[in-house]
Design a protein around this motif. Structure first.
Motif, PDB file in Angstrom:
ATOM      1  N   UNK A  70       0.830  -1.203   0.000  1.00  0.00           N
ATOM      2  CA  UNK A  70       0.000   0.000   0.000  1.00  0.00           C
ATOM      3  C   UNK A  70       0.867   1.257   0.000  1.00  0.00           C
ATOM      4  N   UNK A  71       0.407   2.240  -0.794  1.00  0.00           N
ATOM      5  CA  UNK A  71       1.018   3.570  -0.767  1.00  0.00           C
ATOM      6  C   UNK A  71      -0.068   4.544  -0.326  1.00  0.00           C
ATOM      7  N   UNK A  72       0.146   5.196   0.814  1.00  0.00           N
ATOM      8  CA  UNK A  72      -0.814   6.186   1.291  1.00  0.00           C
ATOM      9  C   UNK A  72      -0.183   7.556   1.071  1.00  0.00           C
ATOM     10  N   UNK A  73      -0.682   8.272   0.059  1.00  0.00           N
ATOM     11  CA  UNK A  73      -0.088   9.560  -0.302  1.00  0.00           C
ATOM     12  C   UNK A  73      -0.691  10.673   0.551  1.00  0.00           C
ATOM     13  N   UNK A  74       0.181  11.432   1.175  1.00  0.00           N
ATOM     14  CA  UNK A  74      -0.241  12.569   2.007  1.00  0.00           C
ATOM     15  C   UNK A  74      -0.480  13.760   1.085  1.00  0.00           C
ATOM     16  N   UNK A  75      -1.540  13.689   0.281  1.00  0.00           N
ATOM     17  CA  UNK A  75      -1.874  14.730  -0.692  1.00  0.00           C
ATOM     18  C   UNK A  75      -3.170  14.340  -1.375  1.00  0.00           C
ATOM     19  N   UNK A  97      -8.653  12.869  -0.028  1.00  0.00           N
ATOM     20  CA  UNK A  97      -9.704  13.740  -0.560  1.00  0.00           C
ATOM     21  C   UNK A  97     -10.494  14.425   0.560  1.00  0.00           C
ATOM     22  N   UNK A  98     -11.123  15.530   0.200  1.00  0.00           N
ATOM     23  CA  UNK A  98     -11.989  16.292   1.114  1.00  0.00           C
ATOM     24  C   UNK A  98     -11.302  16.688   2.422  1.00  0.00           C
ATOM     25  N   UNK A  99     -10.004  16.944   2.336  1.00  0.00           N
ATOM     26  CA  UNK A  99      -9.341  17.497   3.517  1.00  0.00           C
ATOM     27  C   UNK A  99      -8.969  18.947   3.274  1.00  0.00           C
ATOM     28  N   UNK A 100      -8.810  19.312   2.001  1.00  0.00           N
ATOM     29  CA  UNK A 100      -8.212  20.620   1.739  1.00  0.00           C
ATOM     30  C   UNK A 100      -9.001  21.489   0.768  1.00  0.00           C
ATOM     31  N   UNK A 101     -10.241  21.107   0.466  1.00  0.00           N
ATOM     32  CA  UNK A 101     -11.033  21.874  -0.517  1.00  0.00           C
ATOM     33  C   UNK A 101     -11.232  23.326  -0.073  1.00  0.00           C
ATOM     34  N   UNK A 102     -11.645  23.499   1.181  1.00  0.00           N
ATOM     35  CA  UNK A 102     -11.920  24.858   1.671  1.00  0.00           C
ATOM     36  C   UNK A 102     -10.620  25.645   1.851  1.00  0.00           C
ATOM     37  N   UNK A 103      -9.611  24.981   2.401  1.00  0.00           N
ATOM     38  CA  UNK A 103      -8.333  25.670   2.650  1.00  0.00           C
ATOM     39  C   UNK A 103      -7.712  26.135   1.336  1.00  0.00           C
ATOM     40  N   UNK A 104      -7.753  25.257   0.330  1.00  0.00           N
ATOM     41  CA  UNK A 104      -7.166  25.626  -0.956  1.00  0.00           C
ATOM     42  C   UNK A 104      -7.980  26.738  -1.622  1.00  0.00           C
ATOM     43  N   UNK A 105      -9.302  26.671  -1.518  1.00  0.00           N
ATOM     44  CA  UNK A 105     -10.091  27.726  -2.166  1.00  0.00           C
ATOM     45  C   UNK A 105      -9.971  29.053  -1.416  1.00  0.00           C
ATOM     46  N   UNK A 106      -9.793  29.017  -0.108  1.00  0.00           N
ATOM     47  CA  UNK A 106      -9.459  30.267   0.608  1.00  0.00           C
ATOM     48  C   UNK A 106      -8.177  30.855   0.015  1.00  0.00           C
ATOM     49  N   UNK A 292      -5.906  21.870   8.339  1.00  0.00           N
ATOM     50  CA  UNK A 292      -5.930  20.988   7.177  1.00  0.00           C
ATOM     51  C   UNK A 292      -4.774  20.008   7.171  1.00  0.00           C
ATOM     52  N   UNK A 293      -3.590  20.471   7.516  1.00  0.00           N
ATOM     53  CA  UNK A 293      -2.446  19.553   7.510  1.00  0.00           C
ATOM     54  C   UNK A 293      -2.638  18.448   8.556  1.00  0.00           C
ATOM     55  N   UNK A 294      -3.288  18.770   9.654  1.00  0.00           N
ATOM     56  CA  UNK A 294      -3.568  17.761  10.668  1.00  0.00           C
ATOM     57  C   UNK A 294      -4.591  16.752  10.135  1.00  0.00           C
ATOM     58  N   UNK A 295      -5.582  17.283   9.443  1.00  0.00           N
ATOM     59  CA  UNK A 295      -6.614  16.436   8.836  1.00  0.00           C
ATOM     60  C   UNK A 295      -6.011  15.506   7.775  1.00  0.00           C
ATOM     61  N   UNK A 299      -6.098  11.554   7.849  1.00  0.00           N
ATOM     62  CA  UNK A 299      -6.727  10.818   6.729  1.00  0.00           C
ATOM     63  C   UNK A 299      -5.756   9.827   6.106  1.00  0.00           C
ATOM     64  N   UNK A 300      -4.496  10.224   5.978  1.00  0.00           N
ATOM     65  CA  UNK A 300      -3.492   9.308   5.409  1.00  0.00           C
ATOM     66  C   UNK A 300      -3.332   8.092   6.323  1.00  0.00           C
ATOM     67  N   UNK A 301      -3.415   8.313   7.637  1.00  0.00           N
ATOM     68  CA  UNK A 301      -3.314   7.203   8.592  1.00  0.00           C
ATOM     69  C   UNK A 301      -4.579   6.351   8.563  1.00  0.00           C
ATOM     70  N   UNK A 302      -5.739   7.011   8.513  1.00  0.00           N
ATOM     71  CA  UNK A 302      -7.030   6.298   8.512  1.00  0.00           C
ATOM     72  C   UNK A 302      -7.138   5.382   7.286  1.00  0.00           C
ATOM     73  N   UNK A 303      -6.658   5.847   6.157  1.00  0.00           N
ATOM     74  CA  UNK A 303      -6.682   5.012   4.949  1.00  0.00           C
ATOM     75  C   UNK A 303      -5.947   3.696   5.201  1.00  0.00           C
ATOM     76  N   UNK A 304      -4.817   3.777   5.874  1.00  0.00           N
ATOM     77  CA  UNK A 304      -4.016   2.572   6.154  1.00  0.00           C
ATOM     78  C   UNK A 304      -4.756   1.672   7.154  1.00  0.00           C
ATOM     79  N   UNK A 305      -5.273   2.292   8.201  1.00  0.00           N
ATOM     80  CA  UNK A 305      -5.996   1.517   9.227  1.00  0.00           C
ATOM     81  C   UNK A 305      -7.196   0.808   8.595  1.00  0.00           C
ATOM     82  N   UNK A 306      -7.933   1.518   7.757  1.00  0.00           N
ATOM     83  CA  UNK A 306      -9.096   0.918   7.090  1.00  0.00           C
ATOM     84  C   UNK A 306      -8.707  -0.307   6.279  1.00  0.00           C
ATOM     85  N   UNK A 307      -7.666  -0.167   5.499  1.00  0.00           N
ATOM     86  CA  UNK A 307      -7.252  -1.288   4.649  1.00  0.00           C
ATOM     87  C   UNK A 307      -6.933  -2.516   5.497  1.00  0.00           C
ATOM     88  N   UNK A 308      -6.194  -2.315   6.579  1.00  0.00           N
ATOM     89  CA  UNK A 308      -5.788  -3.474   7.376  1.00  0.00           C
ATOM     90  C   UNK A 308      -6.896  -3.989   8.296  1.00  0.00           C
TER      91      UNK A 308
END
Ligand code: GLV
Ligand code: GLV
Length: 334
Positions: A70-75, A97-106, A292-295, A299-308
């Motif tokens: 697994x590759x969990x990309x922090x982006x 996804x859906x971690x940075x939509x508002x921050x980026x649009x700001x 956002x960076x915390x989110x 999220x990058x960690x949650x993706x890994x936990x979900x898979x396993x």
């Protein structure tokens, strides 16, 4: 099996702590861009790679890491990964996804306002002691309210940009996208082709991923279609714009200005851009807020936990892998 995970760069602690509770985590606090050789030496015997967008993960890297599952990309963007090849090798790829939509649009609006109202230029003017008193002709900019905003790519970031433009600044919204977005009726957004968008917009913002179709989407021809009074905003990926053509357009004033957060060959940029007054350049920071960076880390960690844990991760990129996802996740648990 207790999978071992490598995190190659410093990220906010939240995700690191989530992973440490369940897995063996090798955490490197690098802040520099790693070479291919360095990446391979850190990842070669690992099951999971938590990567940054600066980690270029091509065939050679993948082939050098035989255990990689697994590759969990922090982006959100994942153009740094050869997803097709990873899929062929049965490697799960995820993004945030859906971690940075508002921050980026700001940030898109920070750039729109800063470039049109000449904030950076006038700040430099103050610091250099050049302000000799109010003058009716100094630093004349361009109004954002009531102007026309052209959004290239009406995805989840583009939509947030549209909401801010319409509700915050009464802007007329145009967008180009492969599909019509019915929910954008609420901001009276008009779906147009790229040519019309470039011709009619006062601000053109790029909110599309980098792909073969979007590489150099904006080049000399497109910049020449834009209004002489218009501005280009790029918070997507540098390669979406032909940077040399942009330099020419700004130098020869085909357009009024640009504000860019991303570059074709980061951390480098086209020589000469730094001398121009009609560009604002920021170092790929559109998602750089505390929250956002915390989110993203979580999220990058949650993706890994979900898979396993045998769940389909929210950020699954290579959905082709889904057809036998249950089988695969059971295998991962062995
Ligand atoms: C940042 O550029 C990202 O893709 O998350
Ligand atoms: C670009 O996104 C287009 O649809 O023209």
């Amino acid at each position: 099996m207790r999978p071992n995970i490598v995190i190659t760069h410093m990220i906010p602690e939240k995700g690191v702590n989530m992973l440490r509770k369940k897995f063996d985590v090798e955490y490197h606090t690098n802040t520099d861009i790693l070479s291919k050789k360095q990446i391979i030496s850190l990842v070669k015997d690992k099951d999971v790679f938590l990567s940054l967008l600066t980690d270029k993960i091509d065939k050679e890297v993948i082939d050098s890491c035989p255990n990689l599952k697994m590759i969990s990309n922090y982006a959100v963007g994942y153009n740094n990964i050869d997803v097709k090849y990873a899929t062929k090798k049965n490697i799960i790829v995820t993004n945030t996804p859906r971690t940075l939509d508002e921050t980026t649009s700001d940030f898109v609006f920070a750039l729109i306002l800063a470039v049109s109202r000449r904030i950076v230029e006038s700040d430099k003017f103050m610091r250099s002691g050049k302000f000799k008193g109010w003058n009716a002709m100094d630093f004349i900019g361009f109004d954002v309210f009531n102007s026309t905003l052209g959004i290239i790519g009406m995805g989840s970031i583009g939509k947030e940009v549209a909401l801010r433009g319409y509700h915050g600044f009464n802007m007329k919204i145009l967008y180009s996208d492969r599909s019509v977005k019915p929910d954008m009726i609420s901001v009276k957004a008009r779906h147009v082709n790229l040519h019309t968008l470039l011709k009619e917009s006062d601000f053109v913002t790029l909110n599309i991923p980098l792909s073969q179709e979007t590489y150099h989407l904006i080049g000399e021809e497109e910049l020449r279609i834009m209004k002489k009074t218009a501005y280009l905003i790029n918070t997507a990926r540098g390669e979406v714009v032909d940077e040399k053509a942009l330099y020419k357009a700004l130098k020869e004033k085909w357009i009024a200005g640009a504000a860019i957060d991303v570059y074709e060959e980061e951390p480098k940029f086209t020589h000469g851009l730094e001398k121009l007054n009609n560009i604002i350049m920021t170092p790929h920071i559109a998602s750089a807020s505390l929250q956002t960076r915390e989110l993203m880390s979580a999220k990058a960690a949650k993706n890994i936990i979900d898979v396993f844990d045998g769940r389909i991760p929210e950020g699954l990129v290579n959905k082709e892998i889904l057809s036998d996802f249950n089988v695969k996740s059971k295998l991962l648990l062995l």
